[in-house]
Write a protein that holds these residues in place. Structure first.
Motif, PDB file in Angstrom:
ATOM      1  N   PHE A   1       0.797  -1.217   0.000  1.00 35.63           N
ATOM      2  CA  PHE A   1       0.000   0.000   0.000  1.00 35.63           C
ATOM      3  C   PHE A   1       0.833   1.272   0.000  1.00 35.63           C
ATOM      4  O   PHE A   1       0.478   2.250  -0.630  1.00 35.63           O
ATOM      5  CB  PHE A   1      -0.951   0.007   1.206  1.00 35.63           C
ATOM      6  N   CYS A   2       1.927   1.241   0.740  1.00 32.10           N
ATOM      7  CA  CYS A   2       2.697   2.476   0.878  1.00 32.10           C
ATOM      8  C   CYS A   2       3.431   2.779  -0.428  1.00 32.10           C
ATOM      9  O   CYS A   2       4.087   1.912  -0.998  1.00 32.10           O
ATOM     10  CB  CYS A   2       3.712   2.342   2.011  1.00 32.10           C
ATOM     11  N   ARG A   3       3.349   4.039  -0.899  1.00 28.78           N
ATOM     12  CA  ARG A   3       3.973   4.346  -2.183  1.00 28.78           C
ATOM     13  C   ARG A   3       5.487   4.450  -2.065  1.00 28.78           C
ATOM     14  O   ARG A   3       6.187   4.540  -3.057  1.00 28.78           O
ATOM     15  CB  ARG A   3       3.392   5.635  -2.766  1.00 28.78           C
ATOM     16  N   TYR A   4       6.007   4.449  -0.844  1.00 28.60           N
ATOM     17  CA  TYR A   4       7.460   4.482  -0.672  1.00 28.60           C
ATOM     18  C   TYR A   4       8.042   3.107  -0.366  1.00 28.60           C
ATOM     19  O   TYR A   4       9.241   2.916  -0.386  1.00 28.60           O
ATOM     20  CB  TYR A   4       7.853   5.419   0.468  1.00 28.60           C
ATOM     21  N   GLY A   5       7.193   2.166  -0.023  1.00 28.34           N
ATOM     22  CA  GLY A   5       7.680   0.886   0.496  1.00 28.34           C
ATOM     23  C   GLY A   5       8.567   0.161  -0.503  1.00 28.34           C
ATOM     24  O   GLY A   5       8.286   0.111  -1.698  1.00 28.34           O
ATOM     25  N   THR A   6       9.656  -0.387  -0.013  1.00 31.94           N
ATOM     26  CA  THR A   6      10.552  -1.136  -0.883  1.00 31.94           C
ATOM     27  C   THR A   6      10.566  -2.616  -0.532  1.00 31.94           C
ATOM     28  O   THR A   6      11.094  -3.422  -1.274  1.00 31.94           O
ATOM     29  CB  THR A   6      11.984  -0.601  -0.803  1.00 31.94           C
ATOM     30  N   GLY A   7      10.013  -2.977   0.617  1.00 30.33           N
ATOM     31  CA  GLY A   7       9.991  -4.384   0.990  1.00 30.33           C
ATOM     32  C   GLY A   7       8.670  -4.706   1.660  1.00 30.33           C
ATOM     33  O   GLY A   7       8.007  -3.823   2.220  1.00 30.33           O
ATOM     34  N   ASP A   8       8.294  -5.960   1.646  1.00 25.98           N
ATOM     35  CA  ASP A   8       7.011  -6.358   2.235  1.00 25.98           C
ATOM     36  C   ASP A   8       7.190  -6.531   3.742  1.00 25.98           C
ATOM     37  O   ASP A   8       7.384  -7.645   4.245  1.00 25.98           O
ATOM     38  CB  ASP A   8       6.505  -7.636   1.573  1.00 25.98           C
ATOM     39  N   SER A   9       7.125  -5.413   4.447  1.00 23.60           N
ATOM     40  CA  SER A   9       7.430  -5.420   5.872  1.00 23.60           C
ATOM     41  C   SER A   9       6.361  -6.148   6.671  1.00 23.60           C
ATOM     42  O   SER A   9       6.672  -6.843   7.638  1.00 23.60           O
ATOM     43  CB  SER A   9       7.584  -3.989   6.374  1.00 23.60           C
ATOM     44  N   THR A  10       5.108  -5.999   6.295  1.00 22.47           N
ATOM     45  CA  THR A  10       4.061  -6.657   7.087  1.00 22.47           C
ATOM     46  C   THR A  10       4.173  -8.169   6.965  1.00 22.47           C
ATOM     47  O   THR A  10       4.070  -8.882   7.966  1.00 22.47           O
ATOM     48  CB  THR A  10       2.663  -6.203   6.637  1.00 22.47           C
TER      49      THR A  10
END
Lengths: 115, 862
Positions: B688-697
């Motif tokens: 969802f986050c437009r900055y996210g680079t990895g699947d943290s959840t």
């Protein structure tokens, strides 16, 4: 918390198996809350159940052969006398024993506090 | 320096010489009985003279003395230090007065403002003033201060002998006013950019330069020394200060002398040795100060570089003459700063009034903290090492104008210089003044590292300062415990309960006890024990448990405790350790557990419990939320709270209701109560986050699923952030993971943001989420096996060292990686959700109330 002469009758609190070895359980006796502990050597101790520091439940404390530690702030009290080893006010100590039917017999008479 | 006659020309000292020239009937009446009070005359109305009088008045001096003061400036007393602010236009000159003329009247002090004293007759005890006054004294104080030093150079004076127009000194309020006037005077001539040359690159010169710049004048500083502020700074610090000063637009010439002031009737420039002339229309001489000793020399007092005084501030060989301030030489030192003056004035007043005849001035340790030309400068003691054995710690960051230098001798700080960053100056000043013991890790003298190892000056703490903020134990209580015979740290902690709350103050408690025992603190053998009741450290304890095949806490006490005596304080730590070591071979004795672990909930102040269901990675669902809402409603939960670990906390549940609450929730335990793996906080992640680079959840949920509920020496809080913005605060977690561009993951360990703040150390950067889980697990197992009981990772990691941890966990330097992984896997495999005990209590009355009947303090319900 002072004892009345009328309260010297022994109170049968029921089977000792209510109290697991090494733990305590609280009982209401004549309007007083009493924590009964069953030590690992099998013997019983009884103290008033409310920590004088901040009202913690003494029966939920951790014990050894000498003391019980209140679960809230780790004040410690001698199981034999109720005296605190950490500077808190003392608890009330009561005589308690196991009868032939393995029932808990509590005397509401105060035990002497102190040495 | 010119002398200005006071305007009222008083003919008698019984008239107040202020601008009002008002008669003082009180004093005239006093004249009738002169024996009542001795006559105190003070020569000098600067900061030293006025401070000395203030100190004397504070000791009841008004009852003992009639006080007369002479000042050659026609004003009350002002704060000379603030003149640079007046020059810069930051302060109005009216605002820097310390004592107005009214203060002198109110204290019955006769002030001769604008009057110089020209001679003292030590034998008949009179002073002779420039306006013809002759005033007798019983006690005399000389506080004539200093004047600007005029270095020899050509063209400084006009043929008539006056200073050439456009040349200024920077010493008095009149000097400052004249400079401001001159700076503004030719503002009307904008066709030519104006330039000033400041001679002297010390503190005063730089302040003058900055002040003049604020009037729109270009400024050159000419300094004969090799670097700026050479009285306070070494060459390296001076070089960095130069960068900062030049960045402000001030031109600096070091190692350069001014040989002449150019211009016939007014200044047109200066001539330098070995360098081209500088054209200018203003010259400010700030090349140091010289004590004003002419009066003392003329009057036959003992003068070397300045007026020589003893430890009582009495002029040598004189019974009734004292001297104070910059005109004084004490034990060979002449001071040019204000702090020694305060100390001198107090001692002087003790003796003049007889308030404390044992008082002695033993010299000042000079520690200065200044803002010079906008740059923070603090300096104390030595500028650099002087002996081969001196330690010298230097940090230099020229691009930011930051320079720090500390000199240590015999584990005591003997000098420090801070430029551009004076945040540690308060602590360093204390360490310097009091000779405090220093932390072994010297870098923490310069920076706040946020580790619990930070030294505090315990001697400096007030008696009623609270050392243990959980149990409200003051320094005095601890000291009393030590004086009462507790000469071990553990003994004093037991007696006072200091350090028995969150434990974050333990280091400070230890320091206070050691300080109070004054070296007599007994080596506390128990300090190395893993738990207090078994006299073994962790490796020995674990070895003994393995060797003897012990499987329960009661077996450990029987086999290893002195006299086989069990110890309540040791039970919880032993239970945790053995569960970690033995996993499902551990014989779980419930009495060894703390109440939280017996009933799988966190006890609250009123004896009720909090229930936190597992919510992996802080991700929930409609079904979970609906069920939690239903449970909260059914059980009248008094407080529903979102936790810092991204779960939902149901507070105020009675013990006897726990099984039913769990049953109704039908969710696993979130372990929000144990010394164990707690939670993995995550950010939104790349879905969802437009900055996210990895699947943290996703990774957070996987980590929590794998390590849920494992015991450890202290709680473990984790986080996974999907990008370096770190919304899950991974840098301050026991284990924190950050996704970085390129599909890589950084693993930080040892972070904290609770009782202590510490940024985690980077353990490794890996390519693969699976590798994150392996290394996180291996680190946590290494921590479980090696950390002391209740030692959080923020203390464990710096104690062991990140390099060592990296070697073991990442490089497998000790060849134990496979063992660590296997041990962790055994713990993972033996996991059972404790809330399943709801259907089948393990002990009789496990969930029976222990709450007293008496009304307890209730948690406020919102």
């Amino acid at each position: 918390m002072s004892a009345h002469p009328k309260r010297e009758l022994p109170h049968n609190l029921g089977s000792v198996d209510q109290v697991p070895v090494g733990e305590g359980r609280a009982f209401g006796v004549e309007g007083e809350q009493v924590a009964v502990f069953r030590l690992r050597d099998g013997s019983l101790r009884a103290l008033s159940a409310v920590c004088p520091h901040k009202g913690g439940p003494i029966a939920d404390g951790t014990i050894d052969q000498q003391v019980v530690m209140c679960p809230l702030h780790q004040n410690a009290f001698e199981l034999d006398t109720g005296c605190s080893t950490t500077g808190a006010e003392p608890l009330q100590a009561y005589n308690v024993e196991i009868d032939a039917e393995r029932n808990i017999i509590l005397q509401m008479t105060e035990r002497s506090v102190g040495n | 320096m010119t002398s200005i006659l006071d305007r009222d020309q008083p003919k008698s000292q019984h008239r107040h010489p202020g601008r009002q020239g008002r008669p003082q009937p009180k004093q005239q009446a006093r004249q009738g009985k002169p024996a009542a009070r001795r006559r105190l005359v003070v020569i000098g109305n600067g900061m030293a003279g006025a401070r000395a009088v203030e100190e004397i008045l504070a000791r009841g001096g008004a009852e003992q003395f009639t006080i007369t003061m002479f000042g050659d400036e026609p004003y009350g007393n002002y704060n000379r230090i603030m003149l640079s602010h007046v020059l810069a236009g930051e302060e109005n000159d009216a605002d820097i007065f310390l004592n107005s003329l009214h203060w002198y009247q109110d204290n019955n002090i006769t002030l001769h403002a604008g009057v110089r004293v020209e001679r003292i007759d030590r034998f008949t005890k009179y002073v002779f003033a420039s306006n013809g006054h002759v005033v007798p004294y019983d006690v005399l104080i000389i506080a004539t201060g200093s004047q600007s030093f005029m270095p020899p150079m050509d063209g400084l004076y006009t043929p008539s002998g006056s200073v050439k127009p456009g040349v200024f000194t920077f010493r008095t309020i009149d000097d400052t006013r004249n400079m401001v006037r001159h700076a503004r005077l030719e503002d009307h001539l904008p066709e030519r950019q104006r330039r000033a040359v400041v001679i002297g690159g010390g503190l005063l010169g730089l302040e003058a330069a900055r002040g003049l710049q604020s009037h729109g004048i270009d400024v050159d500083v000419v300094h004969s020394g090799g670097h700026l502020m050479n009285a306070q700074l070494g060459p390296d610090g001076g070089a960095i200060l130069r960068r900062s000063v030049e960045a402000l637009g001030i031109t600096v010439h070091t190692g350069s002398r001014t040989t002449a002031v150019l211009g016939t009737d007014k200044v047109t420039g200066v001539r330098l040795r070995d360098q081209p002339d500088i054209g200018c229309d203003m010259v400010v001489v700030a090349a140091g100060i010289r004590p004003n000793v002419d009066l003392a020399v003329l009057s036959g007092l003992h003068v070397e570089r300045a007026i020589v005084v003893d430890d009582q501030l009495r002029v040598v060989d004189e019974d009734d003459i004292y001297a104070v301030g910059e005109c004084v030489q004490h034990r060979g030192e002449v001071y040019g700063l204000v702090a020694p003056l305060w100390e001198q004035a107090a001692v002087l007043a003790d003796h003049v009034t007889g308030a404390d005849t044992s008082s002695a001035y033993l010299g000042s340790r000079i520690a200065t903290k200044l803002k010079v030309a906008g740059v923070e400068v603090a300096s104390m003691g030595l500028k650099g090492p002087e002996r081969a054995t001196d330690e010298h710690i230097v940090f230099s960051e020229p691009s930011r104008g930051v320079f720090k230098s500390i000199v240590i001798r015999d584990n005591k700080m003997v000098g420090a210089t801070l430029l551009g960053d004076s945040r540690k100056v308060a602590y360093l000043t204390q360490a310097f003044d009091k000779g405090l013991p220093l932390p072994e890790e010297r870098i923490s003298l310069m920076f706040d590292l946020g580790t619990p190892g930070e030294e505090q000056g315990v001697a400096e703490l007030d008696d009623d300062a609270q050392v243990c903020n959980c149990n409200g134990v003051s320094k005095k209580s601890l000291v009393d415990a030590v004086k009462g015979g507790c000469n071990t740290v553990a003994g004093a902690m037991d007696a006072t309960r200091a350090g028995k709350g969150c434990g974050s103050c333990k280091l400070l408690v230890k320091q206070v006890v050691e300080w109070a025992a004054d070296g007599a603190v007994e080596e506390d053998p128990a300090a190395s024990y893993y738990v207090p009741g078994i006299p073994l450290d962790k490796p020995s304890l674990m070895a003994a448990i393995r060797k003897q095949g012990l499987r329960s806490v009661s077996q450990v006490f029987a086999a290893l405790a002195p006299g086989s005596v069990e110890d309540a304080k040791s039970k919880m730590g032993l239970a945790s350790l053995m569960k970690m070591m033995l996993a499902d071979r551990y014989i779980d004795e419930r009495d060894a557990r703390f109440i939280n672990d017996r009933v799988h909930a966190n006890i609250q102040r009123d004896g009720t419990f909090s229930v936190v269901p597992q919510m992996k990675g802080g991700v929930t669902s409609v079904q979970q939320l609906r069920r939690i809402a239903d449970v909260a409603e059914k059980h009248n939960i008094p407080l529903i709270k979102l936790t810092g670990g991204q779960r939902i906390d149901l507070l105020g549940v009675p013990k006897e209701d726990l099984p039913q609450v769990w049953a109704d929730l039908d969710m696993p335990s979130g372990y929000a109560y144990g010394k164990s793996f707690r939670t993995v906080k995550t950010c939104v992640g790349k879905d969802f986050c437009r900055y996210g680079t990895g699947d943290s959840t996703k990774l957070g949920i996987e980590i929590e699923s794998r390590f849920q509920g494992i015991e450890s020496p202290a709680k473990l809080k984790l986080a996974v952030s999907g990008c370096p913005r770190n919304c899950a605060e991974s840098l301050v977690k026991d284990v924190g993971v950050v996704a970085v561009e390129g599909g890589r993951w950084e693993i930080y360990v040892g972070g904290a943001a609770g009782a202590h703040i510490r940024k985690g150390d980077l353990l490794a950067t890996v390519d693969d989420p699976e590798q994150v889980k392996v290394l996180a697990g291996r680190f946590m197992q290494y921590y479980r096996e090696n950390a002391n009981w209740l030692e959080r990772t923020y203390a464990f990691v710096p104690r062991v060292g990140i390099e060592h941890i990296h070697a073991v966990v990442v490089d497998d330097a000790e060849g134990i990686a496979a063992d660590l992984d296997a041990a962790m896997q055994a713990s993972v495999d033996s996991y059972v959700d404790p809330w399943t005990e709801r259907d089948d209590p393990l002990t009789p009355g496990q969930f029976r109330t222990s709450l007293p009947l008496t009304v307890l303090p209730q948690v406020p319900v919102r």
